[in-house]
Design an enzyme around this catalytic site. Structure first.
Site, short mmCIF file in Angstrom:
data_model
loop_
_atom_site.label_atom_id
_atom_site.label_comp_id
_atom_site.label_asym_id
_atom_site.label_seq_id
_atom_site.Cartn_x
_atom_site.Cartn_y
_atom_site.Cartn_z
N GLY A 180 -52.33 -17.01 -51.84
CA GLY A 180 -51.82 -17.88 -52.83
C GLY A 180 -51.25 -16.88 -54.01
N GLU A 181 -51.00 -17.32 -55.27
CA GLU A 181 -50.62 -16.57 -56.45
C GLU A 181 -51.80 -16.81 -57.53
OE1 GLU A 181 -46.62 -16.14 -59.24
OE2 GLU A 181 -47.00 -17.79 -57.83
N GLY A 182 -51.99 -15.59 -57.96
CA GLY A 182 -52.93 -15.66 -59.18
C GLY A 182 -52.12 -15.01 -60.68
N MET A 220 -52.09 -12.31 -62.00
CA MET A 220 -51.55 -10.92 -62.10
C MET A 220 -50.47 -10.83 -61.04
SD MET A 220 -54.71 -8.62 -62.31
CE MET A 220 -53.84 -7.03 -62.06
N VAL A 247 -51.66 -12.79 -53.81
CA VAL A 247 -52.85 -12.36 -53.28
C VAL A 247 -52.39 -12.67 -51.74
CG1 VAL A 247 -55.18 -12.72 -52.82
CG2 VAL A 247 -54.24 -13.15 -55.16
N LYS A 249 -54.40 -8.14 -53.89
CA LYS A 249 -53.68 -8.79 -55.12
C LYS A 249 -52.72 -7.70 -55.64
CE LYS A 249 -55.73 -11.36 -58.05
NZ LYS A 249 -56.13 -12.11 -59.22
N ASP A 304 -62.43 -14.45 -68.19
CA ASP A 304 -61.69 -15.49 -67.34
C ASP A 304 -62.77 -16.32 -66.50
OD1 ASP A 304 -59.68 -17.27 -66.99
OD2 ASP A 304 -58.79 -16.16 -65.32
#
Length: 332
Positions: free
Chosen positions: A74-76, A78, A81, A96, A174
């Site tokens: 998936g995408e985080g 920053m 990942v 990441k 966060d």
């Protein structure tokens, strides 16, 4: 544009996509650049593509240093990942990959975070030019509502993890359910990508820039002011509110005080307050139930004893016959 300025643009861009009001805290030049990117957002997701990849995501079999990519996770905030294998240790890891190369300061402080060693914190194994290598964890993001006993158990683990980070001078910034993974062994605190290392003049991200997820930001964080452990405690209160409806409200209310001075001063204090405020289980909870025949026998014995005592109390008392004699001496 310098790498540091590009990082500022990227981080503010992602924050503004969730809450446009954060732009009010940015300097005019930075705000103009981000507004231009937002205007193009519908047609060209510029910052969603890692620059070094030229718009192409990594595919299974790709190599980053000693790590072999297996799949995208998936995408985080920053970057992307991935699940990968460390070919040196034959160990599964999560990588990441950032959208740009890290600065020397970022790499130095990321290594400081890697020094965190706690059972409820995802371990950071390695730092590359543009990637972080982390412990691979199987689990699911925290999601409520939960049964109160389970919520209190997870809350204690989260507090313990935060306290360990805060004692090392690290503020997460966060904290949210998506960054708390529930595993078979309990919770794991993830993603210190926006973390702040509280050393004089040193931060992992630029100062005076609004960072984090708006829905879980403390007031001082939204205003771009100094953040510390109490900033995480504010987010902790919001997480608690989602975990269970029966959570002790006095604990949550103090977490959510607008002024950091009025909040709990440490995650350890929050943990102690939860332990004191938790409802006491009824007597007998946690013990095996007595079998029906045991209950019947106990009641029968009580009935027999009560009947015997009643019979003794109502029975006439037999008084012993008393005989008197007197020695009058020899007859006259």
């Amino acid at each position: 544009m310098s790498p540091e300025r590009l990082r500022q643009v990227e981080e503010l861009y992602h924050a503004a996509r969730e809450d446009h009001a954060v732009l009010d805290q940015a300097d005019p030049e930075l705000r103009r650049k981000v507004e231009l990117l937002l205007a193009q957002d519908s047609s060209d997701k510029i910052l969603d593509r890692p620059a070094w990849e030229a718009g192409v995501r990594l595919t299974p079999g790709a190599q980053i240093g000693p790590y072999t990519i297996e799949a995208s996770l998936g995408e985080g905030g920053m970057g992307e990942v991935y699940r990968a294998v460390d070919t040196r240790l034959n160990r599964m890891v999560a990588i990441k990959v950032a959208k740009e190369n890290f600065s020397e300061r970022f790499e130095r402080e990321a290594r400081a975070i890697a020094a965190l060693n706690h059972p409820h914190i995802c371990t950071l194994y390695d730092v590359g030019p543009n990637y972080l290598v982390m412990e691979y964890i199987e689990g699911a993001p925290l999601k409520g509502p939960l049964p109160l006993d389970q919520a209190l158990k997870f809350a204690a683990q989260i507090c313990d993890a935060l306290d360990a980070a805060h004692r090392k001078g690290i503020t997460h910034r966060d904290l949210k359910p998506a960054n708390i993974l529930v595993t078979k062994a309990g919770v794991k605190l993830l993603d210190f990508g926006l973390a702040k290392f509280n050393a004089p003049g040193e931060t992992l991200t630029a100062s005076n820039i609004v960072m984090g997820t708006p829905a879980y930001m403390a007031p001082e964080q939204k205003e771009g002011k100094e953040c510390d452990a109490r900033t995480d405690i504010y987010a902790l209160g919001l997480v608690f509110r989602e975990m269970a409806a029966e959570f002790p409200s006095n604990v949550i209310d103090r977490c959510l005080e607008k002024d950091p001075v009025d909040r709990w001063h440490s995650a350890h204090d929050v943990s102690l307050a939860l332990a004191l405020a938790a409802p006491t289980p009824p007597v007998g909870v946690g013990h095996a139930r007595p079998l029906p025949w045991v209950i019947a026998a106990a009641l029968g014995l009580a009935f027999i004893v009560t009947g015997f005592l009643f019979w003794r109390a109502t029975r006439p008392v037999d008084r012993p016959l008393m005989r008197f004699s007197a020695d009058l001496g020899p007859e006259a």
